[in-house]
Enzyme design. Structure first.
Site, PDB file in Angstrom:
ATOM      1  N   TRP A 150     -71.016   3.721  42.106  1.00 45.39           N
ATOM      2  CA  TRP A 150     -72.067   2.404  43.254  1.00 45.39           C
ATOM      3  C   TRP A 150     -73.209   2.248  42.176  1.00 45.39           C
ATOM      4  CZ3 TRP A 150     -72.203   8.127  44.205  1.00 45.39           C
ATOM      5  CH2 TRP A 150     -70.822   7.881  45.690  1.00 45.39           C
ATOM      6  N   HIS A 185     -76.315   3.499  49.286  1.00 45.60           N
ATOM      7  CA  HIS A 185     -76.113   3.684  50.387  1.00 45.60           C
ATOM      8  C   HIS A 185     -76.910   4.773  51.339  1.00 45.60           C
ATOM      9  CE1 HIS A 185     -74.858   7.945  48.219  1.00 45.60           C
ATOM     10  NE2 HIS A 185     -76.105   6.935  47.748  1.00 45.60           N
ATOM     11  N   ARG A 211     -75.433  -3.559  46.085  1.00 49.74           N
ATOM     12  CA  ARG A 211     -74.733  -3.301  45.225  1.00 49.74           C
ATOM     13  C   ARG A 211     -74.460  -4.572  44.714  1.00 49.74           C
ATOM     14  NH1 ARG A 211     -70.011   0.892  47.367  1.00 49.74           N
ATOM     15  NH2 ARG A 211     -71.366   2.568  48.853  1.00 49.74           N
ATOM     16  N   GLN A 225     -74.428  -0.598  55.941  1.00 48.63           N
ATOM     17  CA  GLN A 225     -73.601   0.688  56.871  1.00 48.63           C
ATOM     18  C   GLN A 225     -74.391   1.420  57.774  1.00 48.63           C
ATOM     19  OE1 GLN A 225     -73.992   3.560  53.036  1.00 48.63           O
ATOM     20  NE2 GLN A 225     -71.638   2.629  52.312  1.00 48.63           N
ATOM     21  N   VAL A 268     -70.513  15.851  49.833  1.00 47.63           N
ATOM     22  CA  VAL A 268     -69.824  16.583  50.544  1.00 47.63           C
ATOM     23  C   VAL A 268     -68.650  17.507  49.851  1.00 47.63           C
ATOM     24  CG1 VAL A 268     -70.113  14.845  52.817  1.00 47.63           C
ATOM     25  CG2 VAL A 268     -68.023  14.452  50.902  1.00 47.63           C
ATOM     26  N   ALA A 322     -71.275  14.536  58.067  1.00 49.32           N
ATOM     27  CA  ALA A 322     -71.459  13.354  57.366  1.00 49.32           C
ATOM     28  C   ALA A 322     -70.668  12.346  57.084  1.00 49.32           C
ATOM     29  CB  ALA A 322     -71.985  13.231  56.080  1.00 49.32           C
TER      30      ALA A 322
HETATM   31  C1  FA5 Z   1     -70.792   5.730  50.519  1.00 48.52           C
HETATM   32  O1  FA5 Z   1     -71.427   4.976  50.222  1.00 48.52           O
HETATM   33  C2  FA5 Z   1     -71.135   7.019  51.185  1.00 48.52           C
HETATM   34  N1  FA5 Z   1     -72.382   6.908  50.903  1.00 48.52           N
HETATM   35  C3  FA5 Z   1     -70.241   7.031  52.447  1.00 48.52           C
HETATM   36  C4  FA5 Z   1     -70.601   8.556  52.594  1.00 48.52           C
HETATM   37  C5  FA5 Z   1     -71.712   9.192  53.714  1.00 48.52           C
HETATM   38  C6  FA5 Z   1     -69.238   9.806  52.202  1.00 48.52           C
HETATM   39  C7  FA5 Z   1     -71.597  10.540  54.355  1.00 48.52           C
HETATM   40  C8  FA5 Z   1     -69.649  10.456  52.940  1.00 48.52           C
HETATM   41  C9  FA5 Z   1     -70.020  11.269  53.049  1.00 48.52           C
HETATM   42  P1  FA5 Z   1     -68.576   3.764  49.950  1.00 48.52           P
HETATM   43  O2  FA5 Z   1     -68.661   3.645  48.511  1.00 48.52           O
HETATM   44  O3  FA5 Z   1     -67.060   4.408  49.884  1.00 48.52           O
HETATM   45  O4  FA5 Z   1     -68.982   5.511  50.413  1.00 48.52           O
HETATM   46  O5  FA5 Z   1     -68.743   3.199  51.018  1.00 48.52           O
HETATM   47  C10 FA5 Z   1     -68.982   3.160  52.785  1.00 48.52           C
HETATM   48  C11 FA5 Z   1     -68.587   2.498  53.158  1.00 48.52           C
HETATM   49  O6  FA5 Z   1     -68.958   1.189  52.525  1.00 48.52           O
HETATM   50  C12 FA5 Z   1     -66.947   1.950  53.167  1.00 48.52           C
HETATM   51  O7  FA5 Z   1     -66.059   2.803  53.534  1.00 48.52           O
HETATM   52  C13 FA5 Z   1     -66.798   0.121  53.334  1.00 48.52           C
HETATM   53  O8  FA5 Z   1     -66.831   0.103  54.497  1.00 48.52           O
HETATM   54  C14 FA5 Z   1     -68.526   0.088  52.929  1.00 48.52           C
HETATM   55  N2  FA5 Z   1     -67.994  -0.702  51.394  1.00 48.52           N
HETATM   56  C15 FA5 Z   1     -68.743  -0.128  50.608  1.00 48.52           C
HETATM   57  N3  FA5 Z   1     -69.360  -1.113  49.567  1.00 48.52           N
HETATM   58  C16 FA5 Z   1     -68.912  -2.519  50.596  1.00 48.52           C
HETATM   59  C17 FA5 Z   1     -69.047  -3.683  49.606  1.00 48.52           C
HETATM   60  N4  FA5 Z   1     -69.478  -4.266  48.358  1.00 48.52           N
HETATM   61  N5  FA5 Z   1     -69.669  -4.767  50.794  1.00 48.52           N
HETATM   62  C18 FA5 Z   1     -69.030  -4.279  51.972  1.00 48.52           C
HETATM   63  N6  FA5 Z   1     -68.744  -3.481  52.496  1.00 48.52           N
HETATM   64  C19 FA5 Z   1     -68.776  -1.850  51.342  1.00 48.52           C
END
Ligand code: FA5
Length: 354
Positions: A150, A185, A211, A225, A268, A322
């Protein structure tokens, strides 16, 4: 001929819609070069006999038209007096442009509705977060390489917020220790909610996250999100699969095939990535799914025991799932939007399509 002119003139004047139309008719029939004036002028070229028959009829018609025009003008000026002064209330109105809901608002509303119907509550949390909630409590300690997952916007003046440490209890102190940041997140709200609620419960957490990363067609520095969390004594991945399948079915209004892939998130265990069959090509392969036939839509998994411990639950008593999905990516799939940057372009031509 005079009879024809009479019929036409009377009909047109009677059906005139406003005073401007009446004036146009006055000019057409009674003006210097008007049709009646022409007839009256041509009387001198007729024989005495003809003049005696045509003359009175033409004069009478002129009078009739004048009277009718007067009456009609009076009607319009009366309605002007009754309405706003100087405004012709018979003119067609100007169409007022109404606003449009942004596609992210539309899809968020729809997603909230779907989860509410499945008995989930909607919860929100702060966008400016502490290092503790965004990372430590989610089993991502300082200096752990997982923090690199992140890219974070850190806030500079954060230490001031923690200056008055004397007023904090030991537990509170550890939660504000460290720097403040823009949450990367929505997962910190898992901890915040569990600290103040007892299972069983099921919540979703829609919200803006940030981010520090380069933007491209599928990445923004600021996006939305939706977090999901369901905790109870016997909640399993099978429950998750049902909930998420039902969610996609209702969002896309058709049966959507989903698949789980093993993945890693520190909060998780086991962790997984959820893919759905490409909405566009149905799995045959296309530009949207990069020929894989699948679209990656969310991270998920069973809540890690350390996360329960951070929220002062006994991990032996409870279990749960989650998930976290990207709202823009959902909207891109549902509305066929090719570039995430369009959402934030402020271009009305984009918004007006929804
Ligand atoms: C997370 O942020 C975890 N907190 C998700 C999670 C929650 C996992 C609970 C397990 C249990 P990740 O970095 O993959 O995971 O982001 C989740 C979703 O946010 C991605 O699948 C994508 O759809 C979206 N996302 C991530 N980065 C970006 C970005 N820069 N721009 C737009 N959408 C994004």
């Amino acid at each position: 001929m005079i009879e024809d002119i009479k019929k036409e003139a009377l009909e047109l004047i009677r059906s005139a819609k406003d005073s401007a139309a009446v004036e146009r008719l006055r000019i057409r029939f009674l003006g210097r070069k008007g049709e009646i004036s022409k007839i009256l002028r041509s009387l001198k070229d007729l024989s005495v006999k003809e003049r005696q028959t045509v003359g009175p009829v033409a004069q009478q018609l002129k009078k009739d038209i004048e009277r009718l025009i007067q009456e009609k003008t009076a009607v319009f000026s009366k309605s002007i007096q009754q309405g706003l002064p100087g405004i012709d209330i018979t003119m067609p109105g100007k169409k007022i442009k109404i606003g449009y809901l942004h596609p992210l608002t539309l899809i968020e509303k729809e997603i909230r509705g779907i989860f509410k119907a499945m008995n989930f509550s909607v919860v929100e949390g702060p966008e400016v977060e502490t290092e503790y909630y965004n990372f430590d409590a989610l089993n991502i300690p300082k200096n752990h390489p997982a923090r690199d997952m992140w890219d974070t916007f850190w806030l500079q003046n954060s230490q001031q917020l923690t200056s008055d440490k004397e007023q904090l209890t030991k537990g509170q102190e550890s939660k504000v220790k460290g720097q403040m940041l823009l949450r990367t997140h929505t997962s910190p709200v898992q901890i915040r909610y569990m600290e103040t609620h007892k299972p069983p419960f099921q919540i979703i957490v829609p919200g803006r996250v940030f981010r520090y990363e380069a933007t491209d067609a599928s990445h923004e520095i600021n996006f939305y999100q939706i977090e999901g969390l369901m905790v109870g004594k016997t909640v399993t991945l099978a429950n998750f699969k049902f909930v998420i399948q039902e969610f996609f079915k209702r969002l896309f209004r058709s049966d959507i095939e989903i698949r789980f892939r093993p993945s890693y998130f520190p909060f998780v265990e086991p962790g997984l990535e959820v893919d759905i069959r490409c909405i566009k090509c149905g799995g045959r392969g296309c530009g949207i799914c990069k020929d894989s036939g699948w679209l990656e839509v969310m991270g998920a998994g069973m809540v890690h025991p350390r996360v329960f411990e951070a929220a002062h639950y006994n991990p032996r008593d409870f279990q749960g799932f989650a998930f976290g999905l990207g709202l823009e990516r959902m909207a891109m799939i549902k509305y066929n939007i090719p570039d995430i940057r369009l959402f934030y372009s402020g271009d009305l031509r984009f918004i007006q399509q929804f």
